[in-house]
Write an enzyme that holds these catalytic residues in place. Structure first.
Site, PDB file in Angstrom:
ATOM      1  N   THR A  69     -14.576   3.776 -17.955  1.00 10.84           N
ATOM      2  CA  THR A  69     -15.556   3.022 -17.171  1.00 10.84           C
ATOM      3  C   THR A  69     -15.869   3.700 -15.841  1.00 10.84           C
ATOM      4  OG1 THR A  69     -15.810   0.952 -15.943  1.00 10.84           O
ATOM      5  CG2 THR A  69     -13.578   1.657 -16.349  1.00 10.84           C
ATOM      6  N   ASP A  70     -17.044   3.399 -15.304  1.00 11.41           N
ATOM      7  CA  ASP A  70     -17.389   3.911 -13.973  1.00 11.41           C
ATOM      8  C   ASP A  70     -16.560   3.244 -12.870  1.00 11.41           C
ATOM      9  OD1 ASP A  70     -18.578   1.384 -14.075  1.00 11.41           O
ATOM     10  OD2 ASP A  70     -20.583   2.059 -13.475  1.00 11.41           O
ATOM     11  N   GLU A  71     -15.893   2.123 -13.206  1.00 15.66           N
ATOM     12  CA  GLU A  71     -15.157   1.386 -12.166  1.00 15.66           C
ATOM     13  C   GLU A  71     -13.959   2.171 -11.628  1.00 15.66           C
ATOM     14  OE1 GLU A  71     -14.525  -2.760 -12.908  1.00 15.66           O
ATOM     15  OE2 GLU A  71     -16.401  -2.957 -14.013  1.00 15.66           O
ATOM     16  N   TYR A 120      -7.900  -4.153 -13.339  1.00 18.17           N
ATOM     17  CA  TYR A 120      -8.557  -3.590 -14.532  1.00 18.17           C
ATOM     18  C   TYR A 120      -8.880  -2.108 -14.319  1.00 18.17           C
ATOM     19  CZ  TYR A 120     -12.490  -2.165 -17.469  1.00 18.17           C
ATOM     20  OH  TYR A 120     -13.310  -1.441 -18.299  1.00 18.17           O
ATOM     21  N   LYS A 176      -7.445   1.381 -16.144  1.00 13.95           N
ATOM     22  CA  LYS A 176      -8.311   2.352 -16.840  1.00 13.95           C
ATOM     23  C   LYS A 176      -8.160   3.732 -16.196  1.00 13.95           C
ATOM     24  CE  LYS A 176     -10.916   1.789 -19.750  1.00 13.95           C
ATOM     25  NZ  LYS A 176     -10.783   1.819 -21.239  1.00 13.95           N
ATOM     26  N   LYS A 224     -18.757 -12.116 -19.783  1.00 12.15           N
ATOM     27  CA  LYS A 224     -19.391 -11.142 -18.901  1.00 12.15           C
ATOM     28  C   LYS A 224     -20.765 -11.689 -18.500  1.00 12.15           C
ATOM     29  CE  LYS A 224     -15.789  -8.637 -19.947  1.00 12.15           C
ATOM     30  NZ  LYS A 224     -15.635  -7.918 -21.175  1.00 12.15           N
ATOM     31  N   THR A 237     -10.523  -5.954 -20.841  1.00 11.19           N
ATOM     32  CA  THR A 237     -11.736  -5.459 -20.171  1.00 11.19           C
ATOM     33  C   THR A 237     -12.329  -6.368 -19.089  1.00 11.19           C
ATOM     34  OG1 THR A 237     -13.146  -6.479 -21.854  1.00 11.19           O
ATOM     35  CG2 THR A 237     -12.453  -4.198 -22.247  1.00 11.19           C
TER      36      THR A 237
HETATM   37  P1  NAD Z   1     -14.080  -6.084 -25.416  1.00 13.43           P
HETATM   38  O1  NAD Z   1     -13.165  -6.864 -24.525  1.00 13.43           O
HETATM   39  O2  NAD Z   1     -15.313  -6.722 -25.942  1.00 13.43           O
HETATM   40  O3  NAD Z   1     -13.261  -5.543 -26.701  1.00 13.43           O
HETATM   41  C1  NAD Z   1     -11.980  -5.009 -26.603  1.00 13.43           C
HETATM   42  C2  NAD Z   1     -11.396  -4.911 -28.005  1.00 13.43           C
HETATM   43  O4  NAD Z   1     -10.091  -4.319 -27.914  1.00 13.43           O
HETATM   44  C3  NAD Z   1     -11.216  -6.265 -28.698  1.00 13.43           C
HETATM   45  O5  NAD Z   1     -11.661  -6.212 -30.030  1.00 13.43           O
HETATM   46  C4  NAD Z   1      -9.706  -6.498 -28.655  1.00 13.43           C
HETATM   47  O6  NAD Z   1      -9.225  -7.304 -29.727  1.00 13.43           O
HETATM   48  C5  NAD Z   1      -9.191  -5.072 -28.713  1.00 13.43           C
HETATM   49  N1  NAD Z   1      -7.834  -4.951 -28.147  1.00 13.43           N
HETATM   50  C6  NAD Z   1      -7.389  -5.416 -26.955  1.00 13.43           C
HETATM   51  N2  NAD Z   1      -6.074  -5.141 -26.804  1.00 13.43           N
HETATM   52  C7  NAD Z   1      -5.695  -4.458 -27.916  1.00 13.43           C
HETATM   53  C8  NAD Z   1      -4.467  -3.887 -28.341  1.00 13.43           C
HETATM   54  N3  NAD Z   1      -3.353  -3.962 -27.591  1.00 13.43           N
HETATM   55  N4  NAD Z   1      -4.438  -3.248 -29.530  1.00 13.43           N
HETATM   56  C9  NAD Z   1      -5.547  -3.169 -30.316  1.00 13.43           C
HETATM   57  N5  NAD Z   1      -6.722  -3.715 -29.969  1.00 13.43           N
HETATM   58  C10 NAD Z   1      -6.793  -4.351 -28.777  1.00 13.43           C
HETATM   59  O7  NAD Z   1     -14.392  -4.763 -24.605  1.00 13.43           O
HETATM   60  P2  NAD Z   1     -15.740  -3.885 -24.519  1.00 13.43           P
HETATM   61  O8  NAD Z   1     -16.627  -4.449 -23.482  1.00 13.43           O
HETATM   62  O9  NAD Z   1     -16.230  -3.642 -25.884  1.00 13.43           O
HETATM   63  O10 NAD Z   1     -15.156  -2.530 -23.906  1.00 13.43           O
HETATM   64  C11 NAD Z   1     -14.621  -1.552 -24.777  1.00 13.43           C
HETATM   65  C12 NAD Z   1     -14.172  -0.328 -23.988  1.00 13.43           C
HETATM   66  O11 NAD Z   1     -15.245   0.189 -23.244  1.00 13.43           O
HETATM   67  C13 NAD Z   1     -13.049  -0.617 -22.985  1.00 13.43           C
HETATM   68  O12 NAD Z   1     -12.152   0.469 -23.021  1.00 13.43           O
HETATM   69  C14 NAD Z   1     -13.760  -0.682 -21.655  1.00 13.43           C
HETATM   70  O13 NAD Z   1     -12.915  -0.302 -20.609  1.00 13.43           O
HETATM   71  C15 NAD Z   1     -14.878   0.322 -21.878  1.00 13.43           C
HETATM   72  N6  NAD Z   1     -16.104   0.078 -21.091  1.00 13.43           N
HETATM   73  C16 NAD Z   1     -16.754  -1.116 -21.192  1.00 13.43           C
HETATM   74  C17 NAD Z   1     -17.942  -1.300 -20.471  1.00 13.43           C
HETATM   75  C18 NAD Z   1     -18.705  -2.594 -20.563  1.00 13.43           C
HETATM   76  O14 NAD Z   1     -19.666  -2.775 -19.811  1.00 13.43           O
HETATM   77  N7  NAD Z   1     -18.373  -3.495 -21.479  1.00 13.43           N
HETATM   78  C19 NAD Z   1     -18.435  -0.278 -19.645  1.00 13.43           C
HETATM   79  C20 NAD Z   1     -17.721   0.933 -19.562  1.00 13.43           C
HETATM   80  C21 NAD Z   1     -16.565   1.107 -20.308  1.00 13.43           C
HETATM   81  O1  TDX Z   2     -20.001 -15.445 -13.960  1.00 16.18           O
HETATM   82  C1  TDX Z   2     -20.215 -14.361 -13.388  1.00 16.18           C
HETATM   83  N1  TDX Z   2     -21.009 -14.333 -12.255  1.00 16.18           N
HETATM   84  C2  TDX Z   2     -21.263 -13.200 -11.550  1.00 16.18           C
HETATM   85  O2  TDX Z   2     -21.980 -13.228 -10.533  1.00 16.18           O
HETATM   86  C3  TDX Z   2     -19.661 -13.123 -13.852  1.00 16.18           C
HETATM   87  C4  TDX Z   2     -18.799 -13.097 -15.079  1.00 16.18           C
HETATM   88  C5  TDX Z   2     -19.941 -11.973 -13.138  1.00 16.18           C
HETATM   89  N2  TDX Z   2     -20.692 -12.004 -12.011  1.00 16.18           N
HETATM   90  C6  TDX Z   2     -20.961 -10.733 -11.297  1.00 16.18           C
HETATM   91  C7  TDX Z   2     -19.744  -9.897 -10.992  1.00 16.18           C
HETATM   92  C8  TDX Z   2     -20.285  -8.476 -11.105  1.00 16.18           C
HETATM   93  O3  TDX Z   2     -20.859  -8.085  -9.869  1.00 16.18           O
HETATM   94  O4  TDX Z   2     -21.752  -9.944 -12.194  1.00 16.18           O
HETATM   95  C9  TDX Z   2     -21.385  -8.566 -12.140  1.00 16.18           C
HETATM   96  C10 TDX Z   2     -20.947  -8.120 -13.517  1.00 16.18           C
HETATM   97  O5  TDX Z   2     -19.721  -8.774 -13.811  1.00 16.18           O
HETATM   98  P1  TDX Z   2     -19.014  -8.599 -15.249  1.00 16.18           P
HETATM   99  O6  TDX Z   2     -20.002  -8.925 -16.297  1.00 16.18           O
HETATM  100  O7  TDX Z   2     -17.731  -9.348 -15.205  1.00 16.18           O
HETATM  101  O8  TDX Z   2     -18.797  -7.022 -15.293  1.00 16.18           O
HETATM  102  P2  TDX Z   2     -18.047  -6.013 -14.281  1.00 16.18           P
HETATM  103  O9  TDX Z   2     -17.025  -6.721 -13.485  1.00 16.18           O
HETATM  104  O10 TDX Z   2     -19.112  -5.246 -13.553  1.00 16.18           O
HETATM  105  O11 TDX Z   2     -17.299  -5.077 -15.345  1.00 16.18           O
HETATM  106  C11 TDX Z   2     -17.967  -4.677 -16.568  1.00 16.18           C
HETATM  107  O12 TDX Z   2     -18.520  -3.414 -16.490  1.00 16.18           O
HETATM  108  C12 TDX Z   2     -17.662  -2.310 -16.511  1.00 16.18           C
HETATM  109  C13 TDX Z   2     -17.033  -4.772 -17.778  1.00 16.18           C
HETATM  110  O13 TDX Z   2     -16.458  -6.070 -17.860  1.00 16.18           O
HETATM  111  C14 TDX Z   2     -15.972  -3.713 -17.714  1.00 16.18           C
HETATM  112  O14 TDX Z   2     -15.145  -3.772 -18.863  1.00 16.18           O
HETATM  113  C15 TDX Z   2     -16.653  -2.382 -17.642  1.00 16.18           C
HETATM  114  O15 TDX Z   2     -15.706  -1.372 -17.487  1.00 16.18           O
END
Ligand code: NAD
Ligand code: TDX
Length: 341
Positions: A123-125, A148, A152, A187, A83
């Site tokens: 994700t919205d990305e 990434y 997705k 993040k 992610t």
């Molecule tokens: P995260 O990185 O915190 O967790 C990912 C989990 O997936 C971990 O527990 C990891 O061990 C598991 N994993 C990774 N590879 C694997 C594999 N091959 N088999 C089984 N398990 C595996 O991620 P998150 O932030 O909780 O995001 C979860 C989902 O939501 C993702 O699909 C991501 O694209 C989506 N998403 C996240 C955000 C965000 O802001 N975090 C926003 C929109 C969508």
């Molecule tokens: O150290 C940092 N400094 C910084 O300025 C990090 C880690 C990020 N950033 C900026 C980059 C982005 O503009 O902050 C913003 C957010 O970055 P991240 O937290 O890495 O998130 P982003 O790249 O937006 O992606 C996240 O949101 C959508 C999640 O990681 C994805 O899994 C999800 O799909």
């Protein structure tokens, strides 16, 4: 309902597991998680001995394991993924494997087990990057720009293909940036909070004017759950917080809430290909699912800061493991990225 939650030991997965167990007393949850650097079994300490919860360590690319677990489930909520955008820029291999191949492996298992419902968390990305106006919705064209988001997007297309071709009863949700408890401290929000708690500087990329649309993780979990139970098969639902913030504004808020000044900001070189702005128009989910993002941003941010303050053992262990190795290798020291030359 018996729900198989992939990636349940990560940030959103953990929150979703607790959400389901609390709100649906007749449901059982099985988590399938490979426990990569981002997965943490410790998150489920409170569930030890709970007969409604089961944890299986394994890879979503393992077809035999997926088949066996899908057979025992009524629904799959597919959350597992690689992610972190920055990691995908360093090496996309694991992203393609888990996000693309892993999704297809689960879809194949569902196809062979006829009526198993599949909800894909995306994700919205996948929609790319916005200018200063407008918002993404379910009809926005796909335009992923990082490894990434490309992986997705590939997964989303495979889910639609499985529905159209094989009638796998699937839905997809595309959500904006989440924040909240159990967020992995690579993040921006948990990284900045935990760096400040350690007295370290916080690395702000580029000019700090990139915009993200923040949603509290529990609101996202509520959306996933509604899409699973009430979504129309074959449909996509966009979730977002209607809460846009530039990274600079977000940084100022975190500093203010935690009692620090702007001297703690470390401006660093920008992320390559850094998407400028994301925003979601969640009208369809609001209209069709009766969903809305209930948590005001400041309320959610304060709750998140409180959670990290209350759980130092959790994030210190997480930060001292794979995460620190990764950042030290990548950038030098102490979880702070390379300063602008
Ligand atoms: P995260 O990185 O915190 O967790 C990912 C989990 O997936 C971990 O527990 C990891 O061990 C598991 N994993 C990774 N590879 C694997 C594999 N091959 N088999 C089984 N398990 C595996 O991620 P998150 O932030 O909780 O995001 C979860 C989902 O939501 C993702 O699909 C991501 O694209 C989506 N998403 C996240 C955000 C965000 O802001 N975090 C926003 C929109 C969508
Ligand atoms: O150290 C940092 N400094 C910084 O300025 C990090 C880690 C990020 N950033 C900026 C980059 C982005 O503009 O902050 C913003 C957010 O970055 P991240 O937290 O890495 O998130 P982003 O790249 O937006 O992606 C996240 O949101 C959508 C999640 O990681 C994805 O899994 C999800 O799909």
């Amino acid at each position: 309902m018996r729900i198989l939650v992939t990636g349940g030991a990560g940030f959103i997965g953990t929150n979703y597991v607790y959400f389901v167990l609390a709100r649906h007393p007749n449901d059982d949850v099985t988590v399938l998680d490979a426990l990569t650097y981002a997965g943490n079994l410790e998150n489920f300490k409170q569930l030890e001995g709970n007969p409604r919860f089961r944890f299986v360590k394994g890879d979503v690319c393992d077809a035999a394991l997926a088949e066996g677990l899908v057979k025992q489930a009524d629904a799959v909520v597919h959350i597992a993924a690689e992610t972190h955008v920055d990691r995908s820029i360093q090496d996309a291999t694991a992203f393609v494997r888990t996000n693309v191949l892993g999704t297809q492996t689960l879809l194949d298992a569902c196809r062979r087990n006829g009526s198993v419902r599949f909800h894909h968390v995306s994700t919205d990305e996948v929609y790319g990057s916005l200018g200063s106006t407008g918002a993404f919705s379910e009809t926005s064209p796909y335009d992923p720009r990082s490894p990434y988001s490309a992986s997705k997007a590939g997964a989303d297309h495979l889910v639609r293909a499985a529905w159209h071709t094989h009638r796998v009863p699937a839905t997809i949700s595309n959500c904006s940036n989440n924040y909240g408890p159990y967020h992995f401290p690579e993040k921006i929000i948990p990284l900045f909070i935990t760096n400040l708690l350690e007295g370290k500087k916080i690395p702000l990329y580029g000019d700090g004017m990139n915009v993200r649309d923040w949603i509290y993780v529990e609101d996202h979990c509520a959306g996933i759950d509604l899409a699973l139970r009430h979504g129309r098969i074959g449909e996509t639902y966009c979730f977002g917080g209607r809460s846009e913030r530039s990274n600079a504004e977000l940084t100022r808020l975190i500093l203010f809430e935690m009692g620090f000044g702007s001297d703690m900001i470390e401006p660093v070189t920008d992320r390559p290909g850094h998407d400028r702005r994301y925003a979601i128009d969640p009208s369809k989910a609001e209209r069709e699912l009766g969903w809305s993002a209930a948590t005001p941003f400041l309320h959610g941010l304060r709750a998140t800061i409180q959670w990290f303050k209350a759980n130092p053992d959790w994030w210190k262990r997480v930060k001292s493991g794979a995460y620190r190795d990764y950042y030290e290798k990548q950038y030098g020291v102490r979880g702070v990225t390379r300063p602008v030359a």
